[in-house]
Design a protein around this motif. Structure first.
Motif, PDB file in Angstrom:
ATOM      1  N   VAL A   1      -6.626  -6.249 -15.902  1.00 49.44           N
ATOM      2  CA  VAL A   1      -6.837  -5.720 -14.646  1.00 49.44           C
ATOM      3  C   VAL A   1      -6.946  -4.606 -14.895  1.00 49.44           C
ATOM      4  O   VAL A   1      -8.731  -4.288 -13.932  1.00 49.44           O
ATOM      5  CB  VAL A   1      -6.208  -5.824 -13.002  1.00 49.44           C
ATOM      6  CG1 VAL A   1      -6.407  -4.866 -12.035  1.00 49.44           C
ATOM      7  CG2 VAL A   1      -5.806  -8.040 -13.116  1.00 49.44           C
ATOM      8  N   LEU A   2      -6.079  -3.499 -15.453  1.00 47.43           N
ATOM      9  CA  LEU A   2      -6.998  -1.834 -14.301  1.00 47.43           C
ATOM     10  C   LEU A   2      -8.355  -1.795 -15.841  1.00 47.43           C
ATOM     11  O   LEU A   2      -8.632  -0.734 -15.353  1.00 47.43           O
ATOM     12  CB  LEU A   2      -5.603  -0.896 -15.020  1.00 47.43           C
ATOM     13  CG  LEU A   2      -4.420  -0.988 -14.402  1.00 47.43           C
ATOM     14  CD1 LEU A   2      -3.203  -0.309 -14.436  1.00 47.43           C
ATOM     15  CD2 LEU A   2      -4.864  -0.317 -12.999  1.00 47.43           C
ATOM     16  N   LEU A   3      -8.041  -2.576 -16.662  1.00 53.53           N
ATOM     17  CA  LEU A   3      -9.442  -2.140 -17.735  1.00 53.53           C
ATOM     18  C   LEU A   3     -10.689  -2.365 -17.351  1.00 53.53           C
ATOM     19  O   LEU A   3     -11.181  -1.534 -17.212  1.00 53.53           O
ATOM     20  CB  LEU A   3      -9.025  -2.448 -18.724  1.00 53.53           C
ATOM     21  CG  LEU A   3     -10.625  -3.175 -20.399  1.00 53.53           C
ATOM     22  CD1 LEU A   3     -10.412  -1.795 -20.651  1.00 53.53           C
ATOM     23  CD2 LEU A   3      -9.982  -3.999 -21.302  1.00 53.53           C
ATOM     24  N   VAL A   4     -10.201  -3.736 -16.028  1.00 53.37           N
ATOM     25  CA  VAL A   4     -11.506  -4.107 -15.395  1.00 53.37           C
ATOM     26  C   VAL A   4     -12.440  -3.682 -14.530  1.00 53.37           C
ATOM     27  O   VAL A   4     -13.519  -3.068 -14.027  1.00 53.37           O
ATOM     28  CB  VAL A   4     -11.640  -5.854 -15.508  1.00 53.37           C
ATOM     29  CG1 VAL A   4     -12.589  -5.927 -14.319  1.00 53.37           C
ATOM     30  CG2 VAL A   4     -11.537  -6.735 -16.684  1.00 53.37           C
TER      31      VAL A   4
ATOM     32  N   LEU B   1      -1.464  -8.551 -18.326  1.00 53.51           N
ATOM     33  CA  LEU B   1      -1.659  -9.155 -16.605  1.00 53.51           C
ATOM     34  C   LEU B   1      -2.512  -8.057 -15.991  1.00 53.51           C
ATOM     35  O   LEU B   1      -3.986  -7.898 -15.979  1.00 53.51           O
ATOM     36  CB  LEU B   1      -1.887  -9.882 -15.973  1.00 53.51           C
ATOM     37  CG  LEU B   1      -2.280 -10.427 -14.213  1.00 53.51           C
ATOM     38  CD1 LEU B   1      -3.771 -11.593 -15.234  1.00 53.51           C
ATOM     39  CD2 LEU B   1      -1.175 -11.703 -13.543  1.00 53.51           C
ATOM     40  N   ALA B   2      -1.350  -6.846 -15.755  1.00 58.73           N
ATOM     41  CA  ALA B   2      -1.945  -6.270 -15.052  1.00 58.73           C
ATOM     42  C   ALA B   2      -2.753  -4.788 -15.998  1.00 58.73           C
ATOM     43  O   ALA B   2      -3.632  -4.299 -15.315  1.00 58.73           O
ATOM     44  CB  ALA B   2      -0.209  -5.175 -14.602  1.00 58.73           C
ATOM     45  N   ALA B   3      -2.857  -4.568 -17.367  1.00 59.90           N
ATOM     46  CA  ALA B   3      -3.341  -3.613 -17.865  1.00 59.90           C
ATOM     47  C   ALA B   3      -4.670  -4.159 -17.987  1.00 59.90           C
ATOM     48  O   ALA B   3      -5.812  -3.572 -17.849  1.00 59.90           O
ATOM     49  CB  ALA B   3      -3.111  -3.895 -19.339  1.00 59.90           C
TER      50      ALA B   3
ATOM     51  N   ALA C   1      -3.122   4.499 -17.880  1.00 62.69           N
ATOM     52  CA  ALA C   1      -2.082   3.101 -17.613  1.00 62.69           C
ATOM     53  C   ALA C   1      -2.603   2.069 -17.894  1.00 62.69           C
ATOM     54  O   ALA C   1      -1.586   0.956 -18.407  1.00 62.69           O
ATOM     55  CB  ALA C   1      -2.339   3.201 -15.736  1.00 62.69           C
ATOM     56  N   ALA C   2      -3.734   1.805 -18.565  1.00 65.41           N
ATOM     57  CA  ALA C   2      -4.229  -0.367 -19.340  1.00 65.41           C
ATOM     58  C   ALA C   2      -3.378   0.178 -20.322  1.00 65.41           C
ATOM     59  O   ALA C   2      -2.956  -0.756 -21.325  1.00 65.41           O
ATOM     60  CB  ALA C   2      -5.427  -0.639 -18.894  1.00 65.41           C
ATOM     61  N   GLY C   3      -3.587   1.079 -21.040  1.00 72.22           N
ATOM     62  CA  GLY C   3      -3.420   1.298 -22.505  1.00 72.22           C
ATOM     63  C   GLY C   3      -2.021   1.160 -22.687  1.00 72.22           C
ATOM     64  O   GLY C   3      -1.354   0.760 -23.320  1.00 72.22           O
ATOM     65  N   ILE C   4      -1.396   1.169 -22.021  1.00 73.75           N
ATOM     66  CA  ILE C   4       0.566   2.090 -21.855  1.00 73.75           C
ATOM     67  C   ILE C   4       0.916   0.547 -20.956  1.00 73.75           C
ATOM     68  O   ILE C   4       1.935   0.388 -22.382  1.00 73.75           O
ATOM     69  CB  ILE C   4       1.186   2.920 -20.916  1.00 73.75           C
ATOM     70  CG1 ILE C   4       0.639   4.433 -21.525  1.00 73.75           C
ATOM     71  CG2 ILE C   4       2.272   2.980 -20.590  1.00 73.75           C
ATOM     72  CD1 ILE C   4       0.850   5.491 -20.705  1.00 73.75           C
ATOM     73  N   LEU C   5       0.540  -0.573 -20.212  1.00 73.57           N
ATOM     74  CA  LEU C   5       0.750  -1.273 -20.236  1.00 73.57           C
ATOM     75  C   LEU C   5       0.999  -2.005 -20.859  1.00 73.57           C
ATOM     76  O   LEU C   5       1.442  -3.011 -21.629  1.00 73.57           O
ATOM     77  CB  LEU C   5       0.249  -2.089 -18.839  1.00 73.57           C
ATOM     78  CG  LEU C   5       0.600  -0.968 -17.879  1.00 73.57           C
ATOM     79  CD1 LEU C   5      -0.374  -1.750 -16.111  1.00 73.57           C
ATOM     80  CD2 LEU C   5       2.358  -2.022 -17.288  1.00 73.57           C
ATOM     81  N   GLY C   6      -0.781  -2.239 -21.667  1.00 74.94           N
ATOM     82  CA  GLY C   6      -0.607  -3.382 -23.370  1.00 74.94           C
ATOM     83  C   GLY C   6       0.296  -3.330 -24.104  1.00 74.94           C
ATOM     84  O   GLY C   6       0.751  -4.083 -24.675  1.00 74.94           O
ATOM     85  N   ILE C   7       0.456  -1.977 -24.370  1.00 72.96           N
ATOM     86  CA  ILE C   7       1.877  -1.969 -24.876  1.00 72.96           C
ATOM     87  C   ILE C   7       3.094  -2.259 -25.521  1.00 72.96           C
ATOM     88  O   ILE C   7       3.568  -2.845 -26.029  1.00 72.96           O
ATOM     89  CB  ILE C   7       0.974  -0.560 -26.281  1.00 72.96           C
ATOM     90  CG1 ILE C   7       0.172  -0.018 -26.574  1.00 72.96           C
ATOM     91  CG2 ILE C   7       2.316   0.257 -26.631  1.00 72.96           C
ATOM     92  CD1 ILE C   7      -0.308   1.734 -27.017  1.00 72.96           C
ATOM     93  N   GLN C   8       3.125  -1.782 -23.500  1.00 70.15           N
ATOM     94  CA  GLN C   8       4.827  -2.064 -23.361  1.00 70.15           C
ATOM     95  C   GLN C   8       4.884  -3.376 -23.355  1.00 70.15           C
ATOM     96  O   GLN C   8       5.859  -4.012 -23.366  1.00 70.15           O
ATOM     97  CB  GLN C   8       4.683  -1.389 -22.233  1.00 70.15           C
ATOM     98  CG  GLN C   8       6.257  -2.252 -21.121  1.00 70.15           C
ATOM     99  CD  GLN C   8       7.396  -1.252 -21.901  1.00 70.15           C
ATOM    100  OE1 GLN C   8       6.786   0.009 -23.477  1.00 70.15           O
ATOM    101  NE2 GLN C   8       8.688  -1.701 -22.545  1.00 70.15           N
TER     102      GLN C   8
END
Length: 172
Positions: free
Chosen positions: A60-63, A56-58, A19-26
């Protein structure tokens, strides 16, 4: 039941990192939608609030994935090279995964934060281009997921090995 919890933890780690990866790419896609003026390596562009939120969401999910992995797997400590050489293969894998997990996390976190902050400004900014920070950070989130799962599995296997050795040593 313990095996089911292990599978659920691994699944949770994968979901968080994917999810973090997808959000970062998006976030990178949204950032590229804003207007910019580029001259060589310098650019002036408007910030993207949508890219800021996704970045920011990406982050937070990574952390969160990093914290969950390290809290639930415990700490596999190695105090010297000699101890590492004598350690079981599970402990060696846990240690290597732990080190690579932290390295990937530090790089991905830095890239996601830099990309997110470049979109957090209220007005047009000019400076060195920050292209690809969010997408590279997002891709590293996928790699972080692999090392997180590897660390969790090998660390829990090491802890179980140590418990068996202690039980056998106590009865002998």
């Amino acid at each position: 039941m313990a095996k089911n919890i292990g599978i659920l933890v691994c699944l949770l780690l994968v979901i968080l990192d994917v999810a973090a990866g997808i959000l970062g790419i998006q976030a990178e896609v949204e950032q590229n939608k804003v207007q910019d003026l580029k001259v060589w390596i310098f650019e002036c562009r408007d910030p993207s609030y949508e890219a800021f939120k996704l970045g920011l969401a990406a982050t937070v999910l990574l952390v969160l994935a990093q914290v969950i992995s390290n809290l639930l797997a415990g700490c596999i400590c190695v105090q010297s090279k000699e101890e590492l050489d004598k350690a079981s293969s599970n402990k060696q894998l846990a240690f290597a995964s732990f080190v690579f997990q932290w390295i990937i996390m530090a790089i991905a976190f830095s890239l996601l934060v830099a990309g997110t902050l470049s979109n957090g400004k209220a007005r047009r900014s000019c400076g060195i281009s920050h292209h690809r920070f969010l997408s590279i950070g997002g891709i590293l989130c996928f790699i972080h997921g692999l090392f997180s799962v590897s660390y969790y599995i090998s660390a829990t296997a090491t802890i179980q090995e140590d418990k068996k050795l202690n039980q056998q040593g106590g009865h002998a």
